[in-house]
Design a protein around this motif. Structure first.
Motif, PDB file in Angstrom:
ATOM      1  N   GLN A 192       3.043   5.720 -11.058  1.00 21.68           N
ATOM      2  CA  GLN A 192       3.204   6.265  -9.710  1.00 21.68           C
ATOM      3  C   GLN A 192       1.970   5.982  -8.857  1.00 21.68           C
ATOM      4  OE1 GLN A 192       4.965  10.299  -9.427  1.00 21.68           O
ATOM      5  NE2 GLN A 192       5.284  10.122 -11.621  1.00 21.68           N
ATOM      6  N   ALA A 193       0.793   6.106  -9.454  1.00 20.40           N
ATOM      7  CA  ALA A 193      -0.429   5.785  -8.719  1.00 20.40           C
ATOM      8  C   ALA A 193      -0.405   4.340  -8.248  1.00 20.40           C
ATOM      9  CB  ALA A 193      -1.651   6.040  -9.607  1.00 20.40           C
ATOM     10  N   GLN A 194       0.039   3.436  -9.113  1.00 18.07           N
ATOM     11  CA  GLN A 194       0.106   2.027  -8.736  1.00 18.07           C
ATOM     12  C   GLN A 194       1.099   1.817  -7.606  1.00 18.07           C
ATOM     13  OE1 GLN A 194      -1.694  -0.740 -10.692  1.00 18.07           O
ATOM     14  NE2 GLN A 194      -1.428  -1.306  -8.538  1.00 18.07           N
ATOM     15  N   ARG A 218       1.576   0.413  -1.755  1.00 12.32           N
ATOM     16  CA  ARG A 218       2.281   0.557  -0.488  1.00 12.32           C
ATOM     17  C   ARG A 218       1.441   1.147   0.642  1.00 12.32           C
ATOM     18  NH1 ARG A 218       6.440   1.253  -4.356  1.00 12.32           N
ATOM     19  NH2 ARG A 218       8.486   0.448  -3.695  1.00 12.32           N
ATOM     20  N   LEU A 219       0.544   2.051   0.302  1.00 10.62           N
ATOM     21  CA  LEU A 219      -0.028   2.915   1.329  1.00 10.62           C
ATOM     22  C   LEU A 219      -1.089   2.243   2.182  1.00 10.62           C
ATOM     23  CD1 LEU A 219      -0.164   5.644   2.689  1.00 10.62           C
ATOM     24  CD2 LEU A 219      -1.730   6.408   0.889  1.00 10.62           C
ATOM     25  N   ALA A 220      -1.964   1.453   1.583  1.00  8.05           N
ATOM     26  CA  ALA A 220      -3.115   0.925   2.330  1.00  8.05           C
ATOM     27  C   ALA A 220      -2.681   0.160   3.568  1.00  8.05           C
ATOM     28  CB  ALA A 220      -3.967   0.042   1.428  1.00  8.05           C
ATOM     29  N   VAL A 266       3.572   5.195   7.423  1.00  7.11           N
ATOM     30  CA  VAL A 266       3.143   5.902   6.219  1.00  7.11           C
ATOM     31  C   VAL A 266       4.322   6.621   5.577  1.00  7.11           C
ATOM     32  CG1 VAL A 266       1.754   7.839   5.367  1.00  7.11           C
ATOM     33  CG2 VAL A 266       0.736   6.139   6.904  1.00  7.11           C
ATOM     34  N   ASP A 267       5.083   7.357   6.372  1.00  8.60           N
ATOM     35  CA  ASP A 267       6.212   8.099   5.836  1.00  8.60           C
ATOM     36  C   ASP A 267       7.271   7.177   5.247  1.00  8.60           C
ATOM     37  OD1 ASP A 267       4.888  10.341   6.665  1.00  8.60           O
ATOM     38  OD2 ASP A 267       6.200  10.733   8.395  1.00  8.60           O
ATOM     39  N   ALA A 304       6.773   4.176   3.985  1.00 10.47           N
ATOM     40  CA  ALA A 304       6.258   3.598   2.748  1.00 10.47           C
ATOM     41  C   ALA A 304       6.354   4.591   1.596  1.00 10.47           C
ATOM     42  CB  ALA A 304       4.806   3.160   2.945  1.00 10.47           C
ATOM     43  N   MET A 305       6.037   5.852   1.852  1.00 12.10           N
ATOM     44  CA  MET A 305       6.095   6.849   0.792  1.00 12.10           C
ATOM     45  C   MET A 305       7.542   7.193   0.426  1.00 12.10           C
ATOM     46  SD  MET A 305       3.021   7.249  -0.192  1.00 12.10           S
ATOM     47  CE  MET A 305       3.116   5.446   0.030  1.00 12.10           C
ATOM     48  N   ALA A 306       8.440   7.151   1.397  1.00 10.36           N
ATOM     49  CA  ALA A 306       9.860   7.348   1.090  1.00 10.36           C
ATOM     50  C   ALA A 306      10.369   6.227   0.201  1.00 10.36           C
ATOM     51  CB  ALA A 306      10.673   7.426   2.377  1.00 10.36           C
ATOM     52  N   ALA A 307       9.964   4.985   0.492  1.00  9.94           N
ATOM     53  CA  ALA A 307      10.370   3.853  -0.343  1.00  9.94           C
ATOM     54  C   ALA A 307       9.819   3.986  -1.754  1.00  9.94           C
ATOM     55  CB  ALA A 307       9.900   2.547   0.293  1.00  9.94           C
ATOM     56  N   HIS A 308       8.568   4.444  -1.852  1.00  9.04           N
ATOM     57  CA  HIS A 308       7.992   4.706  -3.179  1.00  9.04           C
ATOM     58  C   HIS A 308       8.841   5.703  -3.940  1.00  9.04           C
ATOM     59  CE1 HIS A 308       5.498   6.711  -6.166  1.00  9.04           C
ATOM     60  NE2 HIS A 308       5.619   7.818  -5.466  1.00  9.04           N
ATOM     61  N   GLY A 309       9.214   6.804  -3.299  1.00 10.14           N
ATOM     62  CA  GLY A 309       9.978   7.838  -3.974  1.00 10.14           C
ATOM     63  C   GLY A 309      11.344   7.351  -4.440  1.00 10.14           C
ATOM     64  N   VAL A 310      12.026   6.599  -3.602  1.00 13.49           N
ATOM     65  CA  VAL A 310      13.352   6.073  -3.960  1.00 13.49           C
ATOM     66  C   VAL A 310      13.229   5.123  -5.149  1.00 13.49           C
ATOM     67  CG1 VAL A 310      15.242   4.597  -3.189  1.00 13.49           C
ATOM     68  CG2 VAL A 310      14.363   6.394  -1.685  1.00 13.49           C
ATOM     69  N   ASP A 311      12.280   4.217  -5.069  1.00 13.27           N
ATOM     70  CA  ASP A 311      12.116   3.243  -6.146  1.00 13.27           C
ATOM     71  C   ASP A 311      11.715   3.918  -7.450  1.00 13.27           C
ATOM     72  OD1 ASP A 311      12.786   1.258  -4.408  1.00 13.27           O
ATOM     73  OD2 ASP A 311      10.752   0.443  -4.189  1.00 13.27           O
TER      74      ASP A 311
END
Length: 395
Positions: A307-309, A314-316, A326-327, A329-336
């Protein structure tokens, strides 16, 4: 103002801070503890997680602390069936590690600080600061790295990495996506003098016993029971623990003397399996704050690293695009993450419930002399394969 405030500086939080700081992100890393400090953990890190440490340049420093590599696993599935093999490799790494959390967490925190993150220990998270429905900061109590009293800081993103009972998750109202329940309880202790023969696993009789080497020539010895026995076991923990080891692993039990024991037996029955909504306006959750599984498969530290990776990748770049980017990118992280981790979640729940036992035993007998399939079976525990993929490979 910081780019991100990370609440919680253990495996998930410190790794996330490290990866972001290395990309020039302005990171405030906070924790109510001071490091090095311990936490309840099964310690085990599969090759998937070891490979990430190598990619981050932290494997050699961890090995230099005296953490032993584990290249052999023995799994006693029945009285007449013991499978011996190697962990399933990942990116050329074919060893597991079981570092003490006093060492691993401190190593990650030190690496994050070396990369440019600001660390404030003794900082107790109190609340999220909101503006127009968006998280824009966090308030803390405690000394906050030498400051007297509490403090408040602002950031473009609040990262909750504060564990199963995440105060950040409560503050932001993260809704449960999945709650599969609680099925097990686990307790462990440390002993010196056991021979280093890798990881040893003994299952059967409604319990599991594990032993594997960790720092300072110690072994962690662990017993897992169904959660229904939690209250009974807690009433006389030492007696139940040693009786379980004697019943399942008598050769190990002979070596668990008072003279070789270090510290008390500890553990938890708070081992729920769940997935939470992991992001929203100005916030994201990582590690056990976002999702947790029964430690029967020992995937927790590896999940935190993954998850850290994902957040770091995505975030930087998203920060330059403003709050909307930002939101997104973090939503895409959560879905994936939820989609990619679904199979490992289901496999872990099945193991925690004991639901795979009857199906597995005849298959395990069939692979007793097939080392490549024994390693693949260990890859199921590591989340690299599903049970169905393993069955298909056995044929």
């Amino acid at each position: 103002m910081y780019d991100v405030i990370v609440v919680g500086a253990r495996c998930a939080g410190a790794a996330t801070a490290l990866l972001l700081a290395r990309q020039g992100v302005r990171v405030l890393l906070t924790d109510r503890a001071a490091f090095p400090s311990d936490t309840i953990s099964t310690h085990l890190l599969h090759p998937t997680g070891v490979a990430r440490l190598r990619a981050w340049g932290l494997l050699d420093p961890l090995l230099a602390t005296g953490c032993p590599s584990i290249d052999t696993i023995s799994f006693r599935a029945a009285e007449d069936l013991v499978l011996r093999g190697a962990p399933y490799p990942c990116d050329g790494v074919a060893v597991s590690l079981a570092p003490r959390r006093t060492v691993l967490d401190a190593l990650l925190v030190e690496a994050a600080v070396a990369a440019g993150a600001e660390l404030r220990e003794g900082a107790s998270f109190q609340e999220v600061i909101w503006e127009d429905g968006r998280a824009v900061g966090a308030a803390f109590g405690g000394r906050g790295g030498g400051r007297s009293g509490g403090f408040t800081e602002r950031a473009a993103l609040i990262i909750g990495a504060d564990g199963r009972h995440s105060a950040v998750a409560r503050q932001v109202g993260a809704k449960p996506i999945r709650d599969a329940g609680t099925f097990g309880c686990q307790f462990y202790g440390y002993w010196q003098g056991l021979p280093n023969v890798g990881t040893q696993i003994f299952v059967g009789g409604g319990q599991a016993v594990l032993a594997y080497p960790t720092h300072d020539e110690h072994h962690l010895v662990l017993v897992g029971w169904p959660h229904a026995r939690f209250a009974e076991v807690k009433q006389d923990l030492d007696r139940h623990f040693l009786a379980a080891v004697a019943a399942s692993a008598p050769a190990i039990a002979e070596q668990l003397t008072d003279a070789t024991r270090t510290g008390s037996i500890t553990g938890s029955g708070d081992l729920g399996n769940y997935v939470r909504e992991s992001s929203g306006p100005g916030w994201v959750l990582v590690g056990d704050a976002a999702a947790a599984k029964d430690p029967v498969t020992a995937q927790g530290i590896g999940d935190a690293f993954a998850q850290a990776q994902s957040v770091g990748d995505r975030l930087a770049s998203a920060l330059a695009g403003g709050p909307g980017a930002v939101d997104a990118a973090m939503a895409a992280h959560g879905v994936d993450w939820e989609r990619g981790g679904r199979a490992a979640f289901e496999t872990t729940v099945a193991f925690a419930m004991g639901g795979n036992s009857a199906r597995l035993l005849p298959v395990l007998r069939a692979i007793e002399r097939r080392p490549e399939l024994i390693s693949m079976f260990y890859g199921v525990y590591a989340g690299q394969f599903t049970v169905e993929e393993f069955f298909a490979a056995v044929g």
